[in-house]
Design an enzyme around this catalytic site. Structure first.
Site, PDB file in Angstrom:
ATOM      1  N   SER A  58       0.865  -1.192   0.000  1.00 36.68           N
ATOM      2  CA  SER A  58       0.000   0.000   0.000  1.00 36.68           C
ATOM      3  C   SER A  58       0.891   1.227   0.000  1.00 36.68           C
ATOM      4  O   SER A  58       2.032   1.175   0.498  1.00 36.68           O
ATOM      5  CB  SER A  58      -0.854  -0.004   1.264  1.00 36.68           C
ATOM      6  OG  SER A  58      -1.419   1.269   1.494  1.00 36.68           O
ATOM      7  N   TYR A  85       0.311   0.114  10.684  1.00 36.61           N
ATOM      8  CA  TYR A  85      -0.135  -0.295   9.344  1.00 36.61           C
ATOM      9  C   TYR A  85       0.988  -0.047   8.329  1.00 36.61           C
ATOM     10  O   TYR A  85       1.303  -0.907   7.503  1.00 36.61           O
ATOM     11  CB  TYR A  85      -1.393   0.482   8.946  1.00 36.61           C
ATOM     12  CG  TYR A  85      -1.938   0.079   7.576  1.00 36.61           C
ATOM     13  CD1 TYR A  85      -2.443  -1.208   7.359  1.00 36.61           C
ATOM     14  CD2 TYR A  85      -1.938   0.975   6.515  1.00 36.61           C
ATOM     15  CE1 TYR A  85      -2.944  -1.575   6.114  1.00 36.61           C
ATOM     16  CE2 TYR A  85      -2.437   0.608   5.267  1.00 36.61           C
ATOM     17  CZ  TYR A  85      -2.942  -0.672   5.073  1.00 36.61           C
ATOM     18  OH  TYR A  85      -3.434  -1.045   3.830  1.00 36.61           O
TER      19      TYR A  85
HETATM   20  N1  LIG Z   1      -8.787  -0.727   0.193  1.00 35.94           N
HETATM   21  C1  LIG Z   1      -7.725   0.026  -0.029  1.00 35.94           C
HETATM   22  O1  LIG Z   1      -7.839   1.245  -0.302  1.00 35.94           O
HETATM   23  C2  LIG Z   1      -6.337  -0.553   0.039  1.00 35.94           C
HETATM   24  C3  LIG Z   1      -5.262   0.296  -0.265  1.00 35.94           C
HETATM   25  C4  LIG Z   1      -3.991  -0.207  -0.198  1.00 35.94           C
HETATM   26  C5  LIG Z   1      -3.776  -1.519   0.161  1.00 35.94           C
HETATM   27  N2  LIG Z   1      -4.837  -2.337   0.468  1.00 35.94           N
HETATM   28  C6  LIG Z   1      -4.544  -3.718   0.875  1.00 35.94           C
HETATM   29  O2  LIG Z   1      -5.344  -4.593   0.118  1.00 35.94           O
HETATM   30  C7  LIG Z   1      -5.638  -5.769   0.892  1.00 35.94           C
HETATM   31  C8  LIG Z   1      -7.127  -6.069   0.831  1.00 35.94           C
HETATM   32  O3  LIG Z   1      -7.806  -4.974   1.420  1.00 35.94           O
HETATM   33  P1  LIG Z   1      -9.370  -4.719   1.247  1.00 35.94           P
HETATM   34  O4  LIG Z   1      -9.505  -3.258   1.034  1.00 35.94           O
HETATM   35  O5  LIG Z   1      -9.940  -5.667   0.289  1.00 35.94           O
HETATM   36  O6  LIG Z   1      -9.857  -5.031   2.737  1.00 35.94           O
HETATM   37  P2  LIG Z   1     -11.078  -5.942   3.315  1.00 35.94           P
HETATM   38  O7  LIG Z   1     -12.269  -5.821   2.434  1.00 35.94           O
HETATM   39  O8  LIG Z   1     -11.185  -5.577   4.741  1.00 35.94           O
HETATM   40  O9  LIG Z   1     -10.491  -7.412   3.171  1.00 35.94           O
HETATM   41  C9  LIG Z   1      -9.463  -7.856   4.003  1.00 35.94           C
HETATM   42  C10 LIG Z   1      -9.568  -9.352   4.171  1.00 35.94           C
HETATM   43  O10 LIG Z   1      -8.524  -9.763   5.076  1.00 35.94           O
HETATM   44  C11 LIG Z   1      -9.112 -10.657   5.995  1.00 35.94           C
HETATM   45  N3  LIG Z   1      -8.397 -10.724   7.281  1.00 35.94           N
HETATM   46  C12 LIG Z   1      -8.277  -9.756   8.217  1.00 35.94           C
HETATM   47  N4  LIG Z   1      -7.651 -10.234   9.306  1.00 35.94           N
HETATM   48  C13 LIG Z   1      -7.367 -11.541   9.055  1.00 35.94           C
HETATM   49  C14 LIG Z   1      -6.758 -12.574   9.781  1.00 35.94           C
HETATM   50  N5  LIG Z   1      -6.325 -12.407  11.050  1.00 35.94           N
HETATM   51  N6  LIG Z   1      -6.640 -13.796   9.204  1.00 35.94           N
HETATM   52  C15 LIG Z   1      -7.105 -14.017   7.960  1.00 35.94           C
HETATM   53  N7  LIG Z   1      -7.717 -13.077   7.218  1.00 35.94           N
HETATM   54  C16 LIG Z   1      -7.847 -11.850   7.763  1.00 35.94           C
HETATM   55  C17 LIG Z   1     -10.512 -10.135   6.217  1.00 35.94           C
HETATM   56  O11 LIG Z   1     -11.311 -11.135   6.799  1.00 35.94           O
HETATM   57  P3  LIG Z   1     -12.498 -10.707   7.823  1.00 35.94           P
HETATM   58  O12 LIG Z   1     -13.417  -9.851   7.017  1.00 35.94           O
HETATM   59  O13 LIG Z   1     -13.085 -12.010   8.216  1.00 35.94           O
HETATM   60  O14 LIG Z   1     -11.813  -9.962   8.920  1.00 35.94           O
HETATM   61  C18 LIG Z   1     -10.907  -9.798   4.783  1.00 35.94           C
HETATM   62  O15 LIG Z   1     -11.367 -10.939   4.116  1.00 35.94           O
HETATM   63  C19 LIG Z   1      -5.105  -5.490   2.295  1.00 35.94           C
HETATM   64  O16 LIG Z   1      -3.871  -6.157   2.459  1.00 35.94           O
HETATM   65  C20 LIG Z   1      -4.910  -3.980   2.323  1.00 35.94           C
HETATM   66  O17 LIG Z   1      -3.870  -3.590   3.195  1.00 35.94           O
HETATM   67  C21 LIG Z   1      -6.111  -1.875   0.404  1.00 35.94           C
END
Ligand SMILES: NC(=O)c1ccc[n+]([C@@H]2O[C@H](COP(=O)([O-])OP(=O)(O)OC[C@H]3O[C@@H](n4cnc5c(N)ncnc54)[C@H](OP(=O)(O)O)[C@@H]3O)[C@@H](O)[C@H]2O)c1
Length: 317
Positions: free
Chosen positions: A157, A182
């Site tokens: 990120s 983070y």
């Molecule tokens: N959205 C953005 O703007 C953005 C920007 C930069 C980077 N990212 C990165 O992209 C990735 C996906 O993000 P997203 O936006 O799609 O977020 P999200 O919708 O919250 O998805 C994150 C996933 O990770 C799972 N997770 C969290 N804690 C966990 C654990 N202890 N063990 C196993 N799984 C776990 C969550 O499961 P639960 O729902 O069951 O907790 C969920 O399925 C992340 O690594 C994030 O840092 C996102």
């Protein structure tokens, strides 16, 4: 030796979707794993890979929810796995290795952002432990299943702009800051891909780090609405900032990094907008790019040694 952080010109960009980058790519017979592949970007990644013909494994912290969300998608299987529990990682990996199947793509996507201070395992800071150490252990344990030509993609990120690795205090024993935690974990994701590529190249495994862009998803669950407004992420009406991506667009770079032939010879690259990212001489996270501390091979090797010691896993060195 580090790959050049320089755009290569791919024909795709910030608004490309995961389905678009997979057009013409047949993943029939391929097996992919997407951690957290039932929410936000992971869900779109799972959907697009499955639509392109891949068999997709989704390890899930909440398997019942994952089952419900993914029901009806062909060739998708859900397995219980909390990345904050190394015993879960071992159980899942052993069961997969026992099945005798090979993995062609592993997308280390799951993550947690800016949560209140939480400790897991041996008192480890949870964002570093879940986002980085859990994936470190998972990929290492699955090493025997990673087929020659396999790719590992780590979701980093532009949050990494805020911190390098805090060598003096990895686990915030001296005072917790949820954003620095983070940031450190996202720098760790990038360094992990860099050193994994260096070690994996000998056995035909390549790794890439990805900044997916900015996307409103359940990732922001720990960020109060007032803070989202103040940061300009949402409008007073609750709509995403105009430069934010949709989840399908947010999944595109990871899917591209997992499949594009254009990345051959660029192992370890940090990517964004479906291309290799340029070095960031500025601090605008929305513009992105990569800071030197996230592509530093010495830091990557040092983090690898520490992570191997903490998790008791190192099947690549
Ligand atoms: N959205 C953005 O703007 C953005 C920007 C930069 C980077 N990212 C990165 O992209 C990735 C996906 O993000 P997203 O936006 O799609 O977020 P999200 O919708 O919250 O998805 C994150 C996933 O990770 C799972 N997770 C969290 N804690 C966990 C654990 N202890 N063990 C196993 N799984 C776990 C969550 O499961 P639960 O729902 O069951 O907790 C969920 O399925 C992340 O690594 C994030 O840092 C996102």
């Amino acid at each position: 030796m580090t790959t050049q952080q320089q755009k290569i010109g791919t024909g795709f960009g910030a608004v490309s979707t995961a389905d678009e980058v997979l057009q013409g790519i047949d993943l029939s017979g391929k097996t992919a794993l997407v951690t957290g592949g039932y929410s936000g970007l992971g869900l779109e990644t799972t959907r697009s890979l499955a639509r392109a013909g891949a068999h997709v494994l989704v390890p899930a912290r909440r398997p019942a929810l994952a089952d419900a969300v993914l029901r009806g998608l062909p060739r998708v299987e859900v397995h219980p796995l909390d990345l904050g529990r190394l015993e879960d990682v071992r159980t899942f990996a052993e069961s997969f290795l026992d099945s005798g199947r090979a993995l062609d793509v592993l997308i280390a996507n799951a993550g947690v952002m800016a949560c209140r201070e939480t400790r897991v395992g041996e008192g480890w800071e949870a964002q570093f432990a879940v986002n980085h150490l859990g994936h470190f252990a998972l990929v290492n344990r699955l090493r025997p299943a990673l087929a020659p030509g396999a790719r590992v993609v780590a979701l980093s990120s532009s949050g990494h702009f805020m911190s390098g690795i805090r060598w003096h205090d990895l686990h915030f024993r001296e005072g917790y800051d949820r954003w620095l935690a983070y940031a450190q974990s996202k720098t760790a994701n990038a360094l992990f891909a860099l050193h994994l590529d260096a070690l994996g190249a000998g056995v035909g495994v390549h790794a890439y780090a990805v900044n997916p862009g900015s996307i409103i998803t359940p990732l922001q669950r720990h960020v109060p609405r007032e803070e989202m407004l103040a940061r300009g992420w949402i409008t007073p009406e609750g709509d995403p900032h105009e430069d934010f991506k949709t989840p399908q667009q947010g999944a595109a770079t990871a899917v591209w990094a997992a499949t594009s032939p254009l990345l051959e010879g660029h192992g370890g690259a940090y990517c964004q907008d479906c291309d290799i990212a340029e070095p960031a001489a500025h601090d605008d996270m929305l513009v992105g790019g990569v800071k030197p501390w996230a592509v530093d091979p010495d830091a990557a090797a040092r983090l690898w040694r520490i992570s191997a010691e903490l998790t008791g896993t190192d099947l690549f060195s």
